[in-house]
Write a protein that holds these residues in place. Structure first.
Motif, PDB file in Angstrom:
ATOM      1  N   ALA A 160       0.711  -1.199  -0.236  1.00 32.45           N
ATOM      2  CA  ALA A 160      -0.046   0.208   0.080  1.00 32.45           C
ATOM      3  C   ALA A 160       0.899   1.348  -0.053  1.00 32.45           C
ATOM      4  N   VAL A 161       1.866   1.232   0.797  1.00 35.05           N
ATOM      5  CA  VAL A 161       2.919   2.326   0.582  1.00 35.05           C
ATOM      6  C   VAL A 161       3.551   2.299  -0.625  1.00 35.05           C
ATOM      7  N   THR A 162       3.833   1.402  -1.276  1.00 33.81           N
ATOM      8  CA  THR A 162       4.619   1.528  -2.662  1.00 33.81           C
ATOM      9  C   THR A 162       3.688   2.042  -3.742  1.00 33.81           C
ATOM     10  N   ALA A 163       2.019   1.754  -3.487  1.00 30.01           N
ATOM     11  CA  ALA A 163       1.347   2.273  -4.484  1.00 30.01           C
ATOM     12  C   ALA A 163       1.084   3.913  -4.127  1.00 30.01           C
ATOM     13  N   LEU A 164       1.025   4.230  -2.760  1.00 25.15           N
ATOM     14  CA  LEU A 164       0.751   5.578  -2.324  1.00 25.15           C
ATOM     15  C   LEU A 164       1.909   6.391  -2.852  1.00 25.15           C
ATOM     16  N   VAL A 165       3.199   6.100  -2.497  1.00 25.53           N
ATOM     17  CA  VAL A 165       4.299   6.894  -2.640  1.00 25.53           C
ATOM     18  C   VAL A 165       4.972   6.671  -3.866  1.00 25.53           C
ATOM     19  N   GLY A 166       5.284   5.417  -4.396  1.00 26.87           N
ATOM     20  CA  GLY A 166       5.855   4.993  -5.691  1.00 26.87           C
ATOM     21  C   GLY A 166       5.111   5.329  -6.738  1.00 26.87           C
ATOM     22  N   THR A 167       4.090   4.816  -7.023  1.00 27.91           N
ATOM     23  CA  THR A 167       3.015   4.920  -8.178  1.00 27.91           C
ATOM     24  C   THR A 167       2.448   6.186  -8.208  1.00 27.91           C
ATOM     25  N   GLY A 168       2.015   6.515  -7.196  1.00 27.23           N
ATOM     26  CA  GLY A 168       1.054   7.801  -7.026  1.00 27.23           C
ATOM     27  C   GLY A 168       1.805   8.969  -6.900  1.00 27.23           C
ATOM     28  N   PHE A 169       2.729   9.300  -5.813  1.00 30.00           N
ATOM     29  CA  PHE A 169       3.403  10.605  -5.339  1.00 30.00           C
ATOM     30  C   PHE A 169       4.451  10.495  -6.620  1.00 30.00           C
ATOM     31  N   CYS A 170       5.367   9.637  -6.530  1.00 32.34           N
ATOM     32  CA  CYS A 170       6.570   9.720  -7.550  1.00 32.34           C
ATOM     33  C   CYS A 170       6.101   9.800  -8.979  1.00 32.34           C
ATOM     34  N   GLY A 171       4.952   8.962  -9.201  1.00 32.48           N
ATOM     35  CA  GLY A 171       4.545   8.966 -10.729  1.00 32.48           C
ATOM     36  C   GLY A 171       4.104  10.249 -11.087  1.00 32.48           C
ATOM     37  N   ALA A 172       3.418  11.180 -10.359  1.00 37.39           N
ATOM     38  CA  ALA A 172       3.022  12.488 -10.598  1.00 37.39           C
ATOM     39  C   ALA A 172       3.948  13.645 -10.411  1.00 37.39           C
ATOM     40  N   LEU A 173       4.760  13.224  -9.407  1.00 33.38           N
ATOM     41  CA  LEU A 173       6.003  14.216  -9.352  1.00 33.38           C
ATOM     42  C   LEU A 173       7.015  14.351 -10.469  1.00 33.38           C
ATOM     43  N   THR A 174       7.287  13.168 -11.059  1.00 30.22           N
ATOM     44  CA  THR A 174       8.224  12.892 -12.163  1.00 30.22           C
ATOM     45  C   THR A 174       7.609  12.893 -13.290  1.00 30.22           C
ATOM     46  N   THR A 175       8.363  13.468 -14.383  1.00 28.78           N
ATOM     47  CA  THR A 175       7.545  13.438 -15.580  1.00 28.78           C
ATOM     48  C   THR A 175       8.423  13.193 -16.711  1.00 28.78           C
ATOM     49  N   TRP A 176       8.525  12.137 -17.488  1.00 24.19           N
ATOM     50  CA  TRP A 176       9.061  11.834 -18.601  1.00 24.19           C
ATOM     51  C   TRP A 176       8.566  12.789 -19.774  1.00 24.19           C
ATOM     52  N   SER A 177       7.251  12.942 -19.749  1.00 27.23           N
ATOM     53  CA  SER A 177       6.646  13.185 -20.902  1.00 27.23           C
ATOM     54  C   SER A 177       7.011  15.108 -20.986  1.00 27.23           C
ATOM     55  N   THR A 178       7.283  15.621 -19.784  1.00 33.26           N
ATOM     56  CA  THR A 178       7.624  17.110 -19.920  1.00 33.26           C
ATOM     57  C   THR A 178       9.320  17.114 -20.236  1.00 33.26           C
ATOM     58  N   LEU A 179       9.884  16.218 -19.832  1.00 28.87           N
ATOM     59  CA  LEU A 179      11.307  15.926 -19.998  1.00 28.87           C
ATOM     60  C   LEU A 179      11.430  16.001 -21.751  1.00 28.87           C
ATOM     61  N   SER A 180      10.565  15.034 -22.162  1.00 28.03           N
ATOM     62  CA  SER A 180      10.683  14.985 -23.707  1.00 28.03           C
ATOM     63  C   SER A 180      10.220  16.241 -24.428  1.00 28.03           C
ATOM     64  N   TYR A 181       9.342  16.787 -24.064  1.00 21.64           N
ATOM     65  CA  TYR A 181       8.718  17.886 -24.651  1.00 21.64           C
ATOM     66  C   TYR A 181       9.748  19.163 -24.432  1.00 21.64           C
ATOM     67  N   GLU A 182      10.264  19.399 -23.338  1.00 19.23           N
ATOM     68  CA  GLU A 182      11.301  20.330 -23.217  1.00 19.23           C
ATOM     69  C   GLU A 182      12.552  20.235 -23.991  1.00 19.23           C
ATOM     70  N   THR A 183      12.817  18.792 -24.109  1.00 13.35           N
ATOM     71  CA  THR A 183      14.132  18.486 -24.974  1.00 13.35           C
ATOM     72  C   THR A 183      13.918  18.842 -26.284  1.00 13.35           C
ATOM     73  N   LEU A 184      12.410  18.522 -27.054  1.00 14.05           N
ATOM     74  CA  LEU A 184      12.134  18.654 -28.478  1.00 14.05           C
ATOM     75  C   LEU A 184      12.208  20.047 -28.417  1.00 14.05           C
ATOM     76  N   ARG A 185      11.420  21.024 -27.768  1.00 10.84           N
ATOM     77  CA  ARG A 185      11.393  22.476 -27.597  1.00 10.84           C
ATOM     78  C   ARG A 185      13.027  23.078 -27.812  1.00 10.84           C
ATOM     79  N   LEU A 186      13.798  22.695 -27.029  1.00 15.24           N
ATOM     80  CA  LEU A 186      15.080  23.170 -27.045  1.00 15.24           C
ATOM     81  C   LEU A 186      15.551  22.978 -28.357  1.00 15.24           C
ATOM     82  N   ALA A 187      15.587  21.747 -29.280  1.00 15.63           N
ATOM     83  CA  ALA A 187      16.110  21.381 -30.335  1.00 15.63           C
ATOM     84  C   ALA A 187      15.533  22.049 -31.557  1.00 15.63           C
ATOM     85  N   ARG A 188      14.143  22.346 -31.210  1.00 16.57           N
ATOM     86  CA  ARG A 188      13.451  22.990 -32.448  1.00 16.57           C
ATOM     87  C   ARG A 188      13.795  24.891 -32.446  1.00 16.57           C
ATOM     88  N   THR A 189      14.130  25.118 -31.381  1.00 15.84           N
ATOM     89  CA  THR A 189      14.456  26.544 -31.233  1.00 15.84           C
ATOM     90  C   THR A 189      16.052  26.720 -31.430  1.00 15.84           C
TER      91      THR A 189
END
Length: 120
Positions: free
Chosen positions: A58-87
């Motif tokens: 239950a702690v793994t679900a709360l902290v790992g999947t829920g909290f860390c999953g929402a805190l970290t962001t692969w999609s934003t990393l990808s977007y920002e990397t592409l934005r840097l390259a395109r500009t």
């Protein structure tokens, strides 16, 4: 019940990600996405430590999947990397991708090692 724990963790992690990103980015005059790097490395550190901790699923679900999953962001990393390259900021784009992966993995290993040493 697990889905509710994940939702609760995400409800805490997502606003923290946004607020941390904005606070960190506001301190830099650079187009480099320091805020996203910060939340991704912090989340990786926490997730690595959680992996080493003897905790209930239950702690793994709360902290790992829920909290860390929402805190970290692969999609934003990808977007920002592409934005840097395109500009035309290709070096910053490459640096962002390489630094994010290296620092994220390093933080996860460090979190795992710290918790293992403390509980060991």
């Amino acid at each position: 019940m697990t889905v509710l724990l994940i939702a609760l963790g995400a409800a805490l992690g997502a606003p923290l990600r946004y607020l941390t990103d904005r606070a960190v980015q506001a301190r830099h005059g650079s187009p480099f996405p320091w805020g996203t790097l910060t939340v991704n490395v912090a989340g990786s550190l926490l997730l690595g430590g959680l992996l080493a901790a003897p905790v209930d699923p239950a702690v793994t679900a709360l902290v790992g999947t829920g909290f860390c999953g929402a805190l970290t962001t692969w999609s934003t990393l990808s977007y920002e990397t592409l934005r840097l390259a395109r500009t035309g900021k290709r070096r910053l784009a490459y640096a962002n991708a390489a630094l994010s992966v290296a620092a994220g993995l390093g933080a996860a290993f460090l979190g795992y090692a710290l918790v293992t040493a403390l509980t060991g």
